[in-house]
Design a protein around this motif. Sequence first.
Motif, short mmCIF file in Angstrom:
data_model
loop_
_atom_site.label_atom_id
_atom_site.label_comp_id
_atom_site.label_asym_id
_atom_site.label_seq_id
_atom_site.Cartn_x
_atom_site.Cartn_y
_atom_site.Cartn_z
N SER A 78 1.63 11.03 -1.34
CA SER A 78 2.80 10.38 -1.91
C SER A 78 2.76 10.51 -3.42
O SER A 78 1.68 10.54 -4.03
CB SER A 78 2.88 8.90 -1.51
OG SER A 78 1.83 8.17 -2.11
N GLY B 76 7.10 11.15 -0.16
CA GLY B 76 5.86 11.20 0.61
C GLY B 76 5.93 12.12 1.80
O GLY B 76 7.02 12.48 2.27
N LYS C 82 3.68 12.63 5.57
CA LYS C 82 2.63 12.20 6.50
C LYS C 82 2.47 13.28 7.55
O LYS C 82 3.45 13.66 8.19
CB LYS C 82 3.00 10.87 7.14
CG LYS C 82 3.15 9.74 6.15
CD LYS C 82 3.42 8.43 6.85
CE LYS C 82 3.45 7.29 5.84
NZ LYS C 82 3.61 5.98 6.48
N SER C 83 1.24 13.72 7.72
CA SER C 83 1.03 14.84 8.64
C SER C 83 -0.27 14.68 9.40
O SER C 83 -1.23 14.09 8.91
CB SER C 83 1.01 16.17 7.86
OG SER C 83 -0.09 16.20 6.97
N GLN C 84 -0.25 15.23 10.61
CA GLN C 84 -1.44 15.32 11.44
C GLN C 84 -1.49 16.71 12.04
O GLN C 84 -0.46 17.32 12.33
CB GLN C 84 -1.42 14.26 12.55
CG GLN C 84 -1.54 12.84 12.00
CD GLN C 84 -1.53 11.79 13.09
OE1 GLN C 84 -0.62 11.77 13.92
NE2 GLN C 84 -2.52 10.93 13.11
N CYS D 196 -3.73 5.65 7.91
CA CYS D 196 -3.46 5.57 6.52
C CYS D 196 -2.12 6.15 6.21
O CYS D 196 -1.93 7.29 6.39
CB CYS D 196 -4.51 6.25 5.74
SG CYS D 196 -4.22 7.87 5.35
N LEU D 197 -1.21 5.36 5.81
CA LEU D 197 0.09 5.86 5.45
C LEU D 197 -0.02 6.31 4.03
O LEU D 197 -0.71 5.77 3.28
CB LEU D 197 1.08 4.76 5.55
CG LEU D 197 0.87 4.06 6.83
CD1 LEU D 197 1.86 2.99 7.01
CD2 LEU D 197 0.88 4.99 7.95
N THR D 198 0.71 7.10 3.60
CA THR D 198 0.68 7.75 2.30
C THR D 198 -0.58 7.61 1.53
O THR D 198 -0.48 7.72 0.35
CB THR D 198 1.72 7.16 1.39
OG1 THR D 198 1.57 5.84 1.33
CG2 THR D 198 3.04 7.64 1.72
N ASN E 252 -2.07 12.70 4.28
CA ASN E 252 -0.89 12.00 3.79
C ASN E 252 -0.86 12.06 2.27
O ASN E 252 -1.88 11.88 1.60
CB ASN E 252 -0.89 10.53 4.23
CG ASN E 252 -0.75 10.40 5.73
OD1 ASN E 252 -0.15 11.24 6.38
ND2 ASN E 252 -1.31 9.33 6.28
N SER F 186 1.85 3.85 12.66
CA SER F 186 1.74 3.91 11.21
C SER F 186 2.25 5.23 10.65
O SER F 186 2.82 5.27 9.56
CB SER F 186 0.28 3.70 10.79
OG SER F 186 -0.53 4.75 11.31
N GLN F 187 2.06 6.32 11.39
CA GLN F 187 2.49 7.63 10.90
C GLN F 187 4.01 7.81 11.01
O GLN F 187 4.56 8.78 10.50
CB GLN F 187 1.79 8.74 11.68
CG GLN F 187 0.30 8.89 11.35
CD GLN F 187 0.07 9.34 9.92
OE1 GLN F 187 -0.41 8.56 9.10
NE2 GLN F 187 0.40 10.57 9.59
N THR G 293 -5.80 14.08 9.61
CA THR G 293 -4.62 13.47 9.00
C THR G 293 -4.63 13.76 7.50
O THR G 293 -5.66 13.62 6.85
CB THR G 293 -4.61 11.95 9.22
OG1 THR G 293 -4.49 11.67 10.61
CG2 THR G 293 -3.47 11.29 8.47
#
Length: 859
Positions: free
Chosen positions: A638, A623, A625-627, A17-19, A636, A87-88, A634
């Motif tokens: 934005s 935005g 994005k982090s893991q 899942c992006l943002t 994310n 994706s990340q 995860t």
Amino acid sequence: MRKIIRGPLPAPLPLACLTFTIAPLMMAATPARANDPAPSAVPAASAAASAADTAAEEQDSPTSVGTGAHDRGNEIFVTARRRQESSQEVPLAISVVGGEHIDSTGSFNVGRLQQLTPTLQFYSSNPRNTAVNIRGLGVPFGLTNDGIEQGVGIYVDDVYNSRVASATFDFLDVAQIEVLRGPQGTLYGKNTTAGAINITTNQPTFDFEGKAEVSIGNYNFKQAKAAISGPLTDRLAARLAISSTSRKGTIYNVVTGEHIQGQDNLGLRGQLLWKPTDNLDITLAGDFSAQDANCCGSVYVRTGLTQRALNRQFEALAAAQGYAPPSRNAFDRLTDLDTDLRAKNKIGGASLRVKWDLGEGSLTSISAWRFWDWDPSNDRDFTGLPIVALSQNPSQQDQYTQELRYNYSSDKIDFVVGAFGFYQRIDTQGTEAHGAASSRWNINPGSDTVVPPGSSGCGPTAAQQLACNPATLNGLTAYNTQYLKNTSAALFGQLSWHITPELTIQPGVRLNYDKKEGYYLRQVFDSAGNPVLTTGPASAIKTAQLAIFTPQEISPEFSDWNFSYDFTASYKVAPDVLVYATYAKSFKSGGINQNGVPTDTQNNPILAAATVKPEDVDHYELGIKSQFWDRRATLNLSIFRTDIKNYQANVNNGQFGVLRGYLANAGAVRSQGVEADFSVRPSERFNLYANGAYTDATYRRFSDAPCPPELSGGTTVTGTQTPGAAGVPNSLSPANCNISGQRLPGVSKWSFSFGAEVNNPATLFGKEGEVYFGYDGSYRSNFSSNPSPSAYTWVDGYSLSNFRLGFRAESGFDIYGWVRNAFDQNYFDQLFVGPGNTGLIAGLPGDPRTWGLTVRYGF
């Protein structure tokens, strides 16, 4: 042989899942491995055998992923920027839904997909009148007008689908779906200013494989899907897929004795892949989909007072003809529509995709033709009275697209440049006719006296006699002929410059040209077949007829160039933490009013309303994005803001007359909000996700908007007159209303999706595998179901819960029971304002509780 992974988790799954909107999605997606090709690519023939051997050991196998994802210990890859990447790593707000998650959650079209992606909005009263929006933006809410572009582009295997009706079909053999949020014009062929839905189907393979699935459920639900793929020669592979869905309707028509709002869908897709050399792929694809359900209708919801005279409002008009709705409770799901309902819909086409690998770069050409045939019949008065006896506007579309793209990748620079050409032709032949109840319903007798049913006359005046004579309007018919020629061409490109391993800047540009040529002709005839004209001798009957249908002929045209650009900067704060910022300047093409324009007091068309200006879009986004937890979790986030000048709004007409709706420019619109996604997978036995969005989408400046029903229907004010209070009969009505600051239709301020899955090793029928239990829920707050917010058309917020319980085996066998809307929540998909300013509100109830069983097998 499929292998279920046991023991410790080999590597945490970086969710896709992006943002934001994707936790379930990501977990649902079948991730591509780092050394796999992009979903649309196929291994070279020479490498197919070794790839097949590896896949045999590591083939997608169910693990603890609650959404049905399969763990291969690697990242999810997407092609959002026209190249394969994690994706990340993409500095873009994107949601990714895997094909298996689509199947396991019953999300077999875009309408159901919105329950998994909180910033996606989908509304459909029938396939043609369908809207797909992202963050509240895309196309105007309400009646579809062919003369404008959709702001959300729908792409299937790189082919642009210009008609939103394609969103009503079942997904067919889908590998994954990417929902891109925000302007995408510097990457995609069509200048989609609100976002894009990028659908990738499963491609032909040089290994023999197949899958089949059968589902049954209540409401006589039956669905079957199958796909088979394999080599024809060592250089030629083929894939064939089929899908069939049928279900009894959820609304019962007491007049016809039939259930409406059913499903009857068929889909076919065939593909041939030829690899003359290891670096050249040529794919020929063809598809066909058909819908032929008993659809589409509505139920009575409520009435609300307008400013019309009291004897001209719904309750009085209905009583005068002895009419009452079959139920005053919408969720009894009863209707009495007396016009034949039909929603025959056919979409298909063919495409040729050529991809030539040139080493560090690749050249791609996509040539495509698509068609759409629409054959409807509707009941436009929303009642069981013969007011509108016939309403149908069948149309036929042909579209041709050509896209040429070059992609280049190196350590320091990645870029894509492309050219896009588009041509579309739409022809429409409409027929609208009024029935025996129309005269009394639509003609003002000029008296507050309500005429009893069966009365021989209304009184001595001419208006009363006209109103009580069914022949005045019975058989009055309008024939509409129109066509649209739509041409578009563009040059676009986007560069990613990796200044350092951590810092990347990404500029993009687009040069776009659009031209639209339209024609609209409405001819009106009385019951004897005589033309009803605006010229010639006047009469009371003719005046009454022209108030219903006015002849009109226009030939609107629009053409313009525009230049769009965007700029994104991204920085890797840590190996698994990416921050980014984006600004985009884009334009949505101007348009034409293809369904007619308003008329002046002499019934002449107002030609200044024939065209609408382009939308001018400024978009800003930040935005992260982090893991973390060894990529088991995860998060994310934005935040975004989109400002639009000259927003293309839909204007609804409260009368039956010349127009049901037309397009106009609102001064300014703003959509802003926050999106967040969190997902965690502590072990292979359990996963959890939660996605949320806050969206504040409002008209910033729209001072001459159409008024809501409670401020309509009375005599229009002139000069210094003061309009009456809302909902007070016999009041003066404003000519228009200032709705600046009010919310855009169809947009919930708050929307969420959430779910989990747990599994445990088990043996069933001698097969080793795992038993699993999954839950997927969604919530959205209230939203307006009218372009101008009305007290009568707010749809209350609601929450839906879906459950599934099943067993899946390492052999590819999967069986599960499911229940959707498990708590039988009563809710509306959409509300409609009845014509004529009578205060009638009709609606489309959402699906009740449904349940069933699915059996699936793949090899």
